[in-house]
Design an enzyme around this catalytic site. Sequence first.
Site, PDB file in Angstrom:
ATOM      1  N   ILE A   4     -17.124 -44.381  40.125  1.00 63.18           N
ATOM      2  CA  ILE A   4     -18.303 -44.662  40.976  1.00 63.18           C
ATOM      3  C   ILE A   4     -17.939 -44.702  42.460  1.00 63.18           C
ATOM      4  CG2 ILE A   4     -18.132 -47.205  40.847  1.00 63.18           C
ATOM      5  CD1 ILE A   4     -21.274 -47.134  40.593  1.00 63.18           C
ATOM      6  N   GLY A   6     -15.961 -42.647  43.865  1.00 64.16           N
ATOM      7  CA  GLY A   6     -15.633 -41.292  44.305  1.00 64.16           C
ATOM      8  C   GLY A   6     -16.841 -40.585  44.900  1.00 64.16           C
ATOM      9  N   GLN A   7     -16.604 -39.352  45.329  1.00 68.47           N
ATOM     10  CA  GLN A   7     -17.707 -38.565  45.914  1.00 68.47           C
ATOM     11  C   GLN A   7     -18.891 -38.472  44.941  1.00 68.47           C
ATOM     12  OE1 GLN A   7     -17.873 -34.254  47.856  1.00 68.47           O
ATOM     13  NE2 GLN A   7     -17.751 -34.062  45.634  1.00 68.47           N
ATOM     14  N   ASP A  52      -9.738 -49.833  34.497  1.00 68.82           N
ATOM     15  CA  ASP A  52      -8.895 -48.699  34.859  1.00 68.82           C
ATOM     16  C   ASP A  52      -8.811 -47.761  33.655  1.00 68.82           C
ATOM     17  OD1 ASP A  52      -6.369 -48.511  37.204  1.00 68.82           O
ATOM     18  OD2 ASP A  52      -6.489 -47.060  35.556  1.00 68.82           O
ATOM     19  N   SER A 119     -13.968 -29.263  34.481  1.00 70.34           N
ATOM     20  CA  SER A 119     -13.737 -28.617  35.783  1.00 70.34           C
ATOM     21  C   SER A 119     -13.522 -27.113  35.657  1.00 70.34           C
ATOM     22  CB  SER A 119     -12.491 -29.240  36.423  1.00 70.34           C
ATOM     23  OG  SER A 119     -12.064 -28.451  37.506  1.00 70.34           O
ATOM     24  N   GLU A 121     -11.429 -25.648  37.258  1.00 71.01           N
ATOM     25  CA  GLU A 121      -9.972 -25.431  37.292  1.00 71.01           C
ATOM     26  C   GLU A 121      -9.445 -25.045  35.916  1.00 71.01           C
ATOM     27  OE1 GLU A 121      -7.160 -25.732  39.606  1.00 71.01           O
ATOM     28  OE2 GLU A 121      -8.866 -25.268  40.887  1.00 71.01           O
ATOM     29  N   TYR A 142      -3.212 -30.956  36.337  1.00 72.02           N
ATOM     30  CA  TYR A 142      -4.604 -31.448  36.369  1.00 72.02           C
ATOM     31  C   TYR A 142      -5.475 -30.601  35.441  1.00 72.02           C
ATOM     32  CZ  TYR A 142      -9.397 -31.880  38.172  1.00 72.02           C
ATOM     33  OH  TYR A 142     -10.762 -32.031  38.277  1.00 72.02           O
ATOM     34  N   LYS A 146      -7.522 -31.618  32.054  1.00 71.20           N
ATOM     35  CA  LYS A 146      -8.983 -31.438  31.913  1.00 71.20           C
ATOM     36  C   LYS A 146      -9.299 -30.616  30.654  1.00 71.20           C
ATOM     37  CE  LYS A 146     -11.145 -33.527  35.382  1.00 71.20           C
ATOM     38  NZ  LYS A 146     -12.124 -34.603  35.173  1.00 71.20           N
TER      39      LYS A 146
HETATM   40  P1  NAP Z   1     -12.959 -38.194  43.623  1.00 72.49           P
HETATM   41  O1  NAP Z   1     -13.801 -38.291  44.849  1.00 72.49           O
HETATM   42  O2  NAP Z   1     -11.507 -37.925  43.735  1.00 72.49           O
HETATM   43  O3  NAP Z   1     -13.178 -39.568  42.818  1.00 72.49           O
HETATM   44  C1  NAP Z   1     -12.371 -39.886  41.720  1.00 72.49           C
HETATM   45  C2  NAP Z   1     -12.807 -41.241  41.210  1.00 72.49           C
HETATM   46  O4  NAP Z   1     -11.939 -41.600  40.103  1.00 72.49           O
HETATM   47  C3  NAP Z   1     -12.673 -42.384  42.231  1.00 72.49           C
HETATM   48  O5  NAP Z   1     -13.739 -43.298  42.038  1.00 72.49           O
HETATM   49  C4  NAP Z   1     -11.351 -43.019  41.834  1.00 72.49           C
HETATM   50  O6  NAP Z   1     -11.246 -44.383  42.208  1.00 72.49           O
HETATM   51  C5  NAP Z   1     -11.442 -42.909  40.318  1.00 72.49           C
HETATM   52  N1  NAP Z   1     -10.167 -43.091  39.666  1.00 72.49           N
HETATM   53  C6  NAP Z   1      -8.981 -42.508  39.956  1.00 72.49           C
HETATM   54  N2  NAP Z   1      -8.003 -42.959  39.141  1.00 72.49           N
HETATM   55  C7  NAP Z   1      -8.592 -43.847  38.314  1.00 72.49           C
HETATM   56  C8  NAP Z   1      -8.119 -44.668  37.261  1.00 72.49           C
HETATM   57  N3  NAP Z   1      -6.842 -44.680  36.907  1.00 72.49           N
HETATM   58  N4  NAP Z   1      -9.004 -45.478  36.637  1.00 72.49           N
HETATM   59  C9  NAP Z   1     -10.297 -45.490  37.001  1.00 72.49           C
HETATM   60  N5  NAP Z   1     -10.812 -44.745  37.991  1.00 72.49           N
HETATM   61  C10 NAP Z   1      -9.971 -43.929  38.637  1.00 72.49           C
HETATM   62  O7  NAP Z   1     -13.551 -37.094  42.629  1.00 72.49           O
HETATM   63  P2  NAP Z   1     -14.989 -36.377  42.626  1.00 72.49           P
HETATM   64  O8  NAP Z   1     -14.908 -35.202  43.511  1.00 72.49           O
HETATM   65  O9  NAP Z   1     -16.040 -37.387  42.809  1.00 72.49           O
HETATM   66  O10 NAP Z   1     -15.013 -35.808  41.138  1.00 72.49           O
HETATM   67  C11 NAP Z   1     -15.549 -36.583  40.069  1.00 72.49           C
HETATM   68  C12 NAP Z   1     -15.009 -36.040  38.754  1.00 72.49           C
HETATM   69  O11 NAP Z   1     -15.374 -34.667  38.614  1.00 72.49           O
HETATM   70  C13 NAP Z   1     -13.491 -36.064  38.604  1.00 72.49           C
HETATM   71  O12 NAP Z   1     -13.201 -36.270  37.262  1.00 72.49           O
HETATM   72  C14 NAP Z   1     -13.065 -34.665  39.013  1.00 72.49           C
HETATM   73  O13 NAP Z   1     -11.833 -34.350  38.409  1.00 72.49           O
HETATM   74  C15 NAP Z   1     -14.210 -33.860  38.458  1.00 72.49           C
HETATM   75  N6  NAP Z   1     -14.522 -32.607  39.129  1.00 72.49           N
HETATM   76  C16 NAP Z   1     -14.711 -32.579  40.478  1.00 72.49           C
HETATM   77  C17 NAP Z   1     -15.071 -31.394  41.092  1.00 72.49           C
HETATM   78  C18 NAP Z   1     -15.292 -31.319  42.585  1.00 72.49           C
HETATM   79  O14 NAP Z   1     -15.290 -30.203  43.116  1.00 72.49           O
HETATM   80  N7  NAP Z   1     -15.546 -32.425  43.256  1.00 72.49           N
HETATM   81  C19 NAP Z   1     -15.239 -30.223  40.330  1.00 72.49           C
HETATM   82  C20 NAP Z   1     -15.061 -30.312  38.943  1.00 72.49           C
HETATM   83  C21 NAP Z   1     -14.719 -31.506  38.352  1.00 72.49           C
HETATM   84  P3  NAP Z   1     -10.690 -44.791  43.690  1.00 72.49           P
HETATM   85  O15 NAP Z   1     -11.864 -44.629  44.604  1.00 72.49           O
HETATM   86  O16 NAP Z   1     -10.260 -46.187  43.469  1.00 72.49           O
HETATM   87  O17 NAP Z   1      -9.577 -43.843  44.005  1.00 72.49           O
HETATM   88  O1  G4F Z   2     -10.003 -28.244  48.071  1.00 68.70           O
HETATM   89  P1  G4F Z   2      -8.951 -28.019  47.071  1.00 68.70           P
HETATM   90  O2  G4F Z   2      -7.825 -28.982  47.019  1.00 68.70           O
HETATM   91  O3  G4F Z   2      -9.713 -27.916  45.671  1.00 68.70           O
HETATM   92  P2  G4F Z   2      -9.259 -27.367  44.232  1.00 68.70           P
HETATM   93  O4  G4F Z   2      -7.802 -27.278  44.098  1.00 68.70           O
HETATM   94  O5  G4F Z   2     -10.048 -26.129  43.979  1.00 68.70           O
HETATM   95  O6  G4F Z   2      -9.756 -28.538  43.268  1.00 68.70           O
HETATM   96  C1  G4F Z   2     -11.026 -29.152  43.453  1.00 68.70           C
HETATM   97  O7  G4F Z   2     -11.991 -28.444  42.710  1.00 68.70           O
HETATM   98  C2  G4F Z   2     -11.788 -28.467  41.283  1.00 68.70           C
HETATM   99  C3  G4F Z   2     -12.909 -27.626  40.660  1.00 68.70           C
HETATM  100  O8  G4F Z   2     -12.501 -26.282  40.617  1.00 68.70           O
HETATM  101  C4  G4F Z   2     -11.839 -29.900  40.810  1.00 68.70           C
HETATM  102  F1  G4F Z   2     -11.704 -29.944  39.452  1.00 68.70           F
HETATM  103  C5  G4F Z   2     -10.722 -30.686  41.487  1.00 68.70           C
HETATM  104  O9  G4F Z   2     -10.819 -32.049  41.082  1.00 68.70           O
HETATM  105  C6  G4F Z   2     -10.914 -30.610  42.997  1.00 68.70           C
HETATM  106  O10 G4F Z   2     -12.113 -31.280  43.319  1.00 68.70           O
HETATM  107  O11 G4F Z   2      -8.325 -26.562  47.258  1.00 68.70           O
HETATM  108  C7  G4F Z   2      -9.120 -25.400  47.286  1.00 68.70           C
HETATM  109  C8  G4F Z   2      -8.250 -24.210  47.670  1.00 68.70           C
HETATM  110  C9  G4F Z   2      -6.967 -24.100  46.840  1.00 68.70           C
HETATM  111  O12 G4F Z   2      -6.788 -22.767  46.455  1.00 68.70           O
HETATM  112  C10 G4F Z   2      -5.867 -24.492  47.809  1.00 68.70           C
HETATM  113  O13 G4F Z   2      -4.619 -23.873  47.571  1.00 68.70           O
HETATM  114  O14 G4F Z   2      -7.839 -24.374  49.024  1.00 68.70           O
HETATM  115  C11 G4F Z   2      -6.472 -24.036  49.114  1.00 68.70           C
HETATM  116  N1  G4F Z   2      -5.884 -24.720  50.283  1.00 68.70           N
HETATM  117  C12 G4F Z   2      -5.334 -24.091  51.349  1.00 68.70           C
HETATM  118  N2  G4F Z   2      -4.840 -25.009  52.196  1.00 68.70           N
HETATM  119  C13 G4F Z   2      -5.751 -26.041  50.447  1.00 68.70           C
HETATM  120  C14 G4F Z   2      -5.091 -26.223  51.656  1.00 68.70           C
HETATM  121  N3  G4F Z   2      -6.150 -27.086  49.672  1.00 68.70           N
HETATM  122  C15 G4F Z   2      -5.876 -28.341  50.133  1.00 68.70           C
HETATM  123  N4  G4F Z   2      -6.306 -29.396  49.396  1.00 68.70           N
HETATM  124  N5  G4F Z   2      -5.215 -28.560  51.322  1.00 68.70           N
HETATM  125  C16 G4F Z   2      -4.797 -27.534  52.117  1.00 68.70           C
HETATM  126  O15 G4F Z   2      -4.195 -27.757  53.165  1.00 68.70           O
END
Ligand code: NAP
Ligand code: G4F
Length: 323
Positions: A4, A6-7, A52, A119, A121, A142, A146
């Site tokens: 909750i 998180g984003q 947790d 995801s 990913e 990761y 997933k």
């Molecule tokens: P996020 O901003 O990184 O938030 C992650 C959340 O998980 C935070 O509330 C974090 O708590 C909590 N968390 C981390 N470790 C934990 C643990 N050990 N026990 C309980 N809670 C824990 O991620 P998001 O972008 O909102 O993504 C939400 C979910 O969708 C994640 O599962 C992510 O892998 C998945 N997802 C995200 C994307 C994307 O593009 N955003 C795409 C596909 C899937 P803290 O605030 O305390 O760190």
């Molecule tokens: O923003 P990123 O770190 O996102 P990534 O790796 O795609 O993962 C995110 O999306 C996933 C869904 O497909 C989620 F499941 C996951 O939890 C997360 O939210 O990187 C995006 C791209 C990558 O290819 C990376 O190599 O950007 C490239 N990149 C280039 N420079 C960088 C950077 N990424 C990060 N984080 N930082 C850099 O400086």
Amino acid sequence: MTGITGQDGSYLAELLLGKGYEVHGLVRRSSTINRGRIDHIDSPDLHLHYGDLTDGVSLVNLIREIEPHEVYNLGAQSHVRVSFDMPEYTASTVAIGTLRLLEAIRELGVKCRFYQASSSEMFGAAAPPQHERTPFMPRSPYACAKVFAHQLCQNYRDAYGMFISCGILFNHESPRRGIPFVTRKITRAAARIKHGLDRRLFLGNLEARRDWGFAGDYVEAMWSMLQQDAPDDYVIATGESHSVREVLDVAFGALDLRWESHVELDPRYLRPTEVDHLHGDATKARKKLGWKPRVTFSQLITMMVRADEEDVRATLTGRAPKM
Ligand code: NAP
Ligand code: G4F
């Protein structure tokens, strides 16, 4: 709801409270309070509980106490690059954390609907466009975790008749996106450079392509999946992909800056194995859920730049930045 703070959790909490839900969120204990994304929510229907995903006992106790009707499992160590440095912890939260939560629900016999944050990913090296039947070819600890969680959810659905839906979400961003993710890293740096707080931005692979949407649109799909008659899995994506380079063009362009004058490549941000191209086909979600994204790529990046500029102005005038 796990995650909750998180984003996605913050947008989903707002959505559910707006629909009249009582929302219970699991928060991790930390030495400083880390609730910046939900601090603005002022509702008697929002309840936070310490727990947790690595602590099965806390999950059992919370499921027993709350007896939820819907569970959204969003908690995760969600940074792909970090998962190479912390593979065991990543697997413990993402893979085994999901198992712990499902087992708590099953063992206690609580009848609820379960949303799993799967995801894009998981597709990894699979050729685009990716859809629900595309084979998984994960490229990081990761993504492997997933895939485990996703397939476990499918197994529990089949084996125990549990209502479990998995949203295979492609990248989604917002002004609340964590700073280490590439879009926010870029929009924040652009705003700081524009206002003289920074001069340089270090990045990794600029050629990677992602299908980037707006998180506010994506949480609506999560909720919708749990309102269907039957559980299922859905890809959620915009259907467009863009390179990191294009994010730089839009973000720096919105501030009349040339990113080429500020960006430097830093090998520390390269990944041992990269996902080159994610580009989703969300036809099923469009047809079955009636879901479609509202915010375009350039609107999204511009929205993030403007929000980061606001934070910079707050910093410069001594006010607390929002995120
Ligand atoms: P996020 O901003 O990184 O938030 C992650 C959340 O998980 C935070 O509330 C974090 O708590 C909590 N968390 C981390 N470790 C934990 C643990 N050990 N026990 C309980 N809670 C824990 O991620 P998001 O972008 O909102 O993504 C939400 C979910 O969708 C994640 O599962 C992510 O892998 C998945 N997802 C995200 C994307 C994307 O593009 N955003 C795409 C596909 C899937 P803290 O605030 O305390 O760190
Ligand atoms: O923003 P990123 O770190 O996102 P990534 O790796 O795609 O993962 C995110 O999306 C996933 C869904 O497909 C989620 F499941 C996951 O939890 C997360 O939210 O990187 C995006 C791209 C990558 O290819 C990376 O190599 O950007 C490239 N990149 C280039 N420079 C960088 C950077 N990424 C990060 N984080 N930082 C850099 O400086």
